[in-house]
Design a protein around this motif. Structure first.
Motif, PDB file in Angstrom:
ATOM      1  N   ARG A 108     -45.928 -22.593   1.389  1.00 48.16           N
ATOM      2  CA  ARG A 108     -46.357 -23.996   1.312  1.00 48.16           C
ATOM      3  C   ARG A 108     -45.359 -24.831   2.110  1.00 48.16           C
ATOM      4  O   ARG A 108     -44.545 -25.563   1.523  1.00 48.16           O
ATOM      5  N   LEU A 109     -45.414 -24.737   3.410  1.00 44.79           N
ATOM      6  CA  LEU A 109     -44.416 -25.384   4.254  1.00 44.79           C
ATOM      7  C   LEU A 109     -44.560 -26.910   4.219  1.00 44.79           C
ATOM      8  O   LEU A 109     -45.659 -27.439   4.427  1.00 44.79           O
ATOM      9  N   PRO A 110     -43.466 -27.624   3.974  1.00 49.39           N
ATOM     10  CA  PRO A 110     -43.510 -29.101   3.961  1.00 49.39           C
ATOM     11  C   PRO A 110     -43.395 -29.665   5.374  1.00 49.39           C
ATOM     12  O   PRO A 110     -42.496 -30.452   5.699  1.00 49.39           O
ATOM     13  N   VAL A 111     -44.321 -29.253   6.233  1.00 49.18           N
ATOM     14  CA  VAL A 111     -44.289 -29.590   7.662  1.00 49.18           C
ATOM     15  C   VAL A 111     -45.713 -29.978   8.078  1.00 49.18           C
ATOM     16  O   VAL A 111     -46.687 -29.354   7.632  1.00 49.18           O
ATOM     17  N   ALA A 112     -45.829 -30.960   8.955  1.00 57.90           N
ATOM     18  CA  ALA A 112     -47.146 -31.442   9.375  1.00 57.90           C
ATOM     19  C   ALA A 112     -47.852 -30.424  10.267  1.00 57.90           C
ATOM     20  O   ALA A 112     -47.219 -29.603  10.948  1.00 57.90           O
ATOM     21  N   ASP A 113     -49.174 -30.497  10.288  1.00 60.58           N
ATOM     22  CA  ASP A 113     -49.985 -29.639  11.163  1.00 60.58           C
ATOM     23  C   ASP A 113     -49.553 -29.805  12.625  1.00 60.58           C
ATOM     24  O   ASP A 113     -49.393 -30.929  13.116  1.00 60.58           O
ATOM     25  N   GLY A 114     -49.402 -28.676  13.318  1.00 59.90           N
ATOM     26  CA  GLY A 114     -49.155 -28.706  14.747  1.00 59.90           C
ATOM     27  C   GLY A 114     -47.854 -29.347  15.180  1.00 59.90           C
ATOM     28  O   GLY A 114     -47.714 -29.721  16.340  1.00 59.90           O
ATOM     29  N   ALA A 115     -46.882 -29.438  14.261  1.00 57.89           N
ATOM     30  CA  ALA A 115     -45.654 -30.169  14.567  1.00 57.89           C
ATOM     31  C   ALA A 115     -44.574 -29.318  15.223  1.00 57.89           C
ATOM     32  O   ALA A 115     -43.589 -29.855  15.726  1.00 57.89           O
ATOM     33  N   VAL A 116     -44.748 -28.002  15.250  1.00 58.84           N
ATOM     34  CA  VAL A 116     -43.664 -27.090  15.629  1.00 58.84           C
ATOM     35  C   VAL A 116     -43.954 -26.426  16.976  1.00 58.84           C
ATOM     36  O   VAL A 116     -45.022 -25.836  17.166  1.00 58.84           O
ATOM     37  N   ASP A 117     -42.998 -26.508  17.876  1.00 56.78           N
ATOM     38  CA  ASP A 117     -43.143 -25.890  19.195  1.00 56.78           C
ATOM     39  C   ASP A 117     -42.676 -24.438  19.215  1.00 56.78           C
ATOM     40  O   ASP A 117     -43.203 -23.623  19.980  1.00 56.78           O
ATOM     41  N   ALA A 118     -41.685 -24.109  18.402  1.00 56.90           N
ATOM     42  CA  ALA A 118     -41.149 -22.748  18.359  1.00 56.90           C
ATOM     43  C   ALA A 118     -40.603 -22.477  16.963  1.00 56.90           C
ATOM     44  O   ALA A 118     -39.974 -23.352  16.355  1.00 56.90           O
ATOM     45  N   ALA A 119     -40.843 -21.258  16.467  1.00 55.64           N
ATOM     46  CA  ALA A 119     -40.397 -20.927  15.114  1.00 55.64           C
ATOM     47  C   ALA A 119     -39.849 -19.510  15.062  1.00 55.64           C
ATOM     48  O   ALA A 119     -40.265 -18.637  15.837  1.00 55.64           O
ATOM     49  N   VAL A 120     -38.930 -19.296  14.159  1.00 53.78           N
ATOM     50  CA  VAL A 120     -38.482 -17.947  13.818  1.00 53.78           C
ATOM     51  C   VAL A 120     -38.711 -17.764  12.318  1.00 53.78           C
ATOM     52  O   VAL A 120     -38.388 -18.627  11.513  1.00 53.78           O
ATOM     53  N   TYR A 121     -39.303 -16.618  12.000  1.00 56.02           N
ATOM     54  CA  TYR A 121     -39.607 -16.268  10.608  1.00 56.02           C
ATOM     55  C   TYR A 121     -39.170 -14.814  10.462  1.00 56.02           C
ATOM     56  O   TYR A 121     -39.973 -13.901  10.515  1.00 56.02           O
ATOM     57  N   VAL A 122     -37.868 -14.626  10.329  1.00 56.61           N
ATOM     58  CA  VAL A 122     -37.314 -13.277  10.388  1.00 56.61           C
ATOM     59  C   VAL A 122     -36.638 -12.920   9.064  1.00 56.61           C
ATOM     60  O   VAL A 122     -36.008 -13.752   8.412  1.00 56.61           O
ATOM     61  N   ALA A 123     -36.825 -11.643   8.677  1.00 50.01           N
ATOM     62  CA  ALA A 123     -36.176 -11.082   7.485  1.00 50.01           C
ATOM     63  C   ALA A 123     -36.474 -11.889   6.223  1.00 50.01           C
ATOM     64  O   ALA A 123     -35.630 -11.974   5.325  1.00 50.01           O
TER      65      ALA A 123
END
Length: 231
Positions: A108-123
């Protein structure tokens, strides 16, 4: 920890081990550094401010790396103890980048739709206790990525040599790995260990298109983009 842990159980595990865990996580993974280098080239022509997201940021080592490619980094973790460690680390980072620390849930990410240009979701994905929670977190990642956004996702793999399992398996398994604190206390950590084929299925189920997938150092890695979104 119960036989079937909850997200609360996982969070409490990391509250217990946060300070010691942080001391063992000093350097960014090479795979993250390579991803950030690629992203920096892609985003170098962007005219407006760019936003990065580190889901399960821990002590902030990968948020710090991500700052080389974006103007602002959102660093999220469920453990407030780890966020304290991240705050202390990032206080010495390059002041040209803004860091926002967020206490939150990957599903449940507290982030707006389409707001992120690059992400890391590791480990981090492998610590969510149920299939539905893992897929929900991937769906959330797809939601917050911009149309041209990219993310690097990783999870422990059945290809890891510590497990008596095969990379060719269709499904992975649940397990716990003990963490030993300096005083000798042992804290079990929950993992869902992914078979590579299962990992890619969950990415697609979460609405992510796989740009590149591989197994490296016993982990499944994938560079992904949001399916159906076009720049």
């Amino acid at each position: 920890m119960a036989d079937q842990p909850t997200r609360g159980d996982v969070r409490r595990t990391y509250e217990t081990i946060a300070a010691h865990f942080s001391k063992t996580r000093e350097y960014a993974w090479p795979e993250v550094e390579a991803f950030v280098d690629d992203v920096a080239e892609e985003l170098g022509t962007e005219s407006g401010p760019t936003v990065g997201l580190d889901v399960g940021c821990g002590n902030g080592r990968h948020a710090e790396t991500l700052a080389a490619a974006v103007d602002r980094v959102l660093a999220l973790d469920a453990s407030r103890g780890l966020l304290v460690e991240a705050r202390d680390r990032l206080s010495d980072a390059d002041p040209a980048t803004r860091f926002d620390l967020l206490a939150g849930d990957a599903s449940r990410l507290p982030v707006a739709d389409g707001a992120v240009d690059a992400a890391v979701y590791v480990a981090t994905l492998h610590h969510l206790p149920t299939h539905s929670e893992r897929v929900a977190s991937l769906s959330e990642l797809a939601r917050v990525l911009a149309s041209g956004g990219r993310a690097l996702v990783s999870a422990w793999s059945t290809a890891h040599d510590r497990f008596d399992a095969s990379a060719d398996d269709e499904r992975g398994f649940d397990t716990t790995i003990d963490w030993t604190l300096p005083d000798g206390d042992v804290v079990p950590r929950y993992y869902h260990v992914y078979a590579p084929a299962e990992f890619e299925r969950d990415l697609r189920e979460g609405g992510l298109a796989v740009v590149d997938a591989r197994v490296s150092s016993g982990n499944c890695y994938a560079v992904v983009r949001p399916e159906g979104k076009r720049p």
